[in-house]
Design a protein around this motif. Structure first.
Motif, PDB file in Angstrom:
ATOM      1  N   ILE A  55       0.860  -1.185   0.000  1.00 45.89           N
ATOM      2  CA  ILE A  55       0.000   0.000   0.000  1.00 45.89           C
ATOM      3  C   ILE A  55       0.890   1.227   0.000  1.00 45.89           C
ATOM      4  O   ILE A  55       1.817   1.334   0.820  1.00 45.89           O
ATOM      5  CB  ILE A  55      -0.926  -0.002   1.233  1.00 45.89           C
ATOM      6  N   VAL A  56       0.625   2.136  -0.933  1.00 43.38           N
ATOM      7  CA  VAL A  56       1.343   3.399  -1.033  1.00 43.38           C
ATOM      8  C   VAL A  56       0.308   4.516  -0.959  1.00 43.38           C
ATOM      9  O   VAL A  56      -0.675   4.492  -1.693  1.00 43.38           O
ATOM     10  CB  VAL A  56       2.126   3.518  -2.362  1.00 43.38           C
ATOM     11  N   VAL A  57       0.524   5.473  -0.067  1.00 47.31           N
ATOM     12  CA  VAL A  57      -0.392   6.605   0.044  1.00 47.31           C
ATOM     13  C   VAL A  57       0.100   7.699  -0.898  1.00 47.31           C
ATOM     14  O   VAL A  57       1.204   8.237  -0.719  1.00 47.31           O
ATOM     15  CB  VAL A  57      -0.468   7.123   1.498  1.00 47.31           C
ATOM     16  N   LEU A  58      -0.677   8.010  -1.927  1.00 52.03           N
ATOM     17  CA  LEU A  58      -0.284   9.001  -2.928  1.00 52.03           C
ATOM     18  C   LEU A  58      -0.558  10.422  -2.469  1.00 52.03           C
ATOM     19  O   LEU A  58       0.181  11.344  -2.809  1.00 52.03           O
ATOM     20  CB  LEU A  58      -1.002   8.732  -4.251  1.00 52.03           C
ATOM     21  N   SER A  59      -1.626  10.611  -1.700  1.00 46.62           N
ATOM     22  CA  SER A  59      -1.911  11.935  -1.136  1.00 46.62           C
ATOM     23  C   SER A  59      -2.833  11.762   0.065  1.00 46.62           C
ATOM     24  O   SER A  59      -3.514  10.746   0.199  1.00 46.62           O
ATOM     25  CB  SER A  59      -2.548  12.868  -2.164  1.00 46.62           C
ATOM     26  N   GLY A  60      -2.837  12.746   0.946  1.00 43.31           N
ATOM     27  CA  GLY A  60      -3.683  12.698   2.131  1.00 43.31           C
ATOM     28  C   GLY A  60      -3.101  11.778   3.185  1.00 43.31           C
ATOM     29  O   GLY A  60      -1.897  11.536   3.243  1.00 43.31           O
ATOM     30  N   GLU A  61      -3.985  11.254   4.025  1.00 43.52           N
ATOM     31  CA  GLU A  61      -3.572  10.310   5.062  1.00 43.52           C
ATOM     32  C   GLU A  61      -4.718   9.357   5.355  1.00 43.52           C
ATOM     33  O   GLU A  61      -5.874   9.664   5.109  1.00 43.52           O
ATOM     34  CB  GLU A  61      -3.133  11.030   6.335  1.00 43.52           C
ATOM     35  N   ILE A  62      -4.351   8.158   5.864  1.00 46.78           N
ATOM     36  CA  ILE A  62      -5.335   7.157   6.229  1.00 46.78           C
ATOM     37  C   ILE A  62      -4.943   6.521   7.556  1.00 46.78           C
ATOM     38  O   ILE A  62      -3.763   6.428   7.886  1.00 46.78           O
ATOM     39  CB  ILE A  62      -5.501   6.046   5.167  1.00 46.78           C
ATOM     40  N   GLU A  63      -5.956   6.088   8.312  1.00 46.70           N
ATOM     41  CA  GLU A  63      -5.708   5.243   9.467  1.00 46.70           C
ATOM     42  C   GLU A  63      -5.796   3.811   8.957  1.00 46.70           C
ATOM     43  O   GLU A  63      -6.815   3.405   8.391  1.00 46.70           O
ATOM     44  CB  GLU A  63      -6.737   5.472  10.560  1.00 46.70           C
ATOM     45  N   TYR A  64      -4.729   3.058   9.126  1.00 48.75           N
ATOM     46  CA  TYR A  64      -4.648   1.699   8.602  1.00 48.75           C
ATOM     47  C   TYR A  64      -4.632   0.728   9.776  1.00 48.75           C
ATOM     48  O   TYR A  64      -3.768   0.811  10.650  1.00 48.75           O
ATOM     49  CB  TYR A  64      -3.380   1.549   7.750  1.00 48.75           C
ATOM     50  N   LEU A  65      -5.599  -0.173   9.795  1.00 49.14           N
ATOM     51  CA  LEU A  65      -5.691  -1.183  10.841  1.00 49.14           C
ATOM     52  C   LEU A  65      -5.430  -2.545  10.230  1.00 49.14           C
ATOM     53  O   LEU A  65      -5.937  -2.858   9.148  1.00 49.14           O
ATOM     54  CB  LEU A  65      -7.087  -1.182  11.473  1.00 49.14           C
ATOM     55  N   GLN A  66      -4.632  -3.376  10.939  1.00 48.24           N
ATOM     56  CA  GLN A  66      -4.395  -4.725  10.440  1.00 48.24           C
ATOM     57  C   GLN A  66      -4.325  -5.711  11.599  1.00 48.24           C
ATOM     58  O   GLN A  66      -4.117  -5.323  12.744  1.00 48.24           O
ATOM     59  CB  GLN A  66      -3.132  -4.811   9.596  1.00 48.24           C
ATOM     60  N   LYS A  67      -4.526  -7.000  11.277  1.00 49.96           N
ATOM     61  CA  LYS A  67      -4.504  -8.061  12.280  1.00 49.96           C
ATOM     62  C   LYS A  67      -3.962  -9.328  11.633  1.00 49.96           C
ATOM     63  O   LYS A  67      -4.372  -9.686  10.521  1.00 49.96           O
ATOM     64  CB  LYS A  67      -5.909  -8.310  12.823  1.00 49.96           C
ATOM     65  N   ASP A  68      -3.048 -10.014  12.325  1.00 48.57           N
ATOM     66  CA  ASP A  68      -2.496 -11.297  11.885  1.00 48.57           C
ATOM     67  C   ASP A  68      -3.539 -12.374  12.173  1.00 48.57           C
ATOM     68  O   ASP A  68      -3.707 -12.799  13.319  1.00 48.57           O
ATOM     69  CB  ASP A  68      -1.195 -11.573  12.640  1.00 48.57           C
ATOM     70  N   MET A  69      -4.277 -12.792  11.162  1.00 52.23           N
ATOM     71  CA  MET A  69      -5.378 -13.734  11.346  1.00 52.23           C
ATOM     72  C   MET A  69      -4.927 -15.145  11.744  1.00 52.23           C
ATOM     73  O   MET A  69      -5.487 -15.718  12.667  1.00 52.23           O
ATOM     74  CB  MET A  69      -6.237 -13.793  10.083  1.00 52.23           C
TER      75      MET A  69
END
Length: 90
Positions: free
Chosen positions: A50-64
């Motif tokens: 995942i590459v953020v090209l502009s702005g910002e995001i909150e990214y949540l992840q979990k090792d399933m």
């Protein structure tokens, strides 16, 4: 546009748009997200970059597979993250 770069699919809804680009047997997804929208709740059986090209995001992840804890990251323009296979995007 290069001959070996193909627009495979364009999806659009109230959350924003996704453009799937095919290039040399790979698929690249370009997301335009509207503020406050979610595009998550799934995982893949392969790595995802995942590459953020502009702005910002909150990214949540979990090792399933290992029932790992949820991780939250704030990604900003220019940030890159590699999500391992079977890690959910929440």
């Amino acid at each position: 546009m290069r001959a070996d770069l193909n627009v495979e699919k364009i999806l659009s809804d109230k959350r924003g748009s996704i453009i799937n680009l095919g290039f040399k047997k790979r698929i690249f997804e370009v997301f335009e997200l509207k503020e406050g929208s979610l595009r998550a709740g799934h995982y893949h059986d392969c790595k995802a970059t995942i590459v953020v090209l502009s702005g910002e995001i909150e990214y949540l992840q979990k090792d399933m597979p290992h029932d790992g804890p949820e991780k939250s990251l704030l990604l900003k323009e220019g940030d890159l993250i590699v999500t391992e296979s079977n890690h959910a995007h929440l």
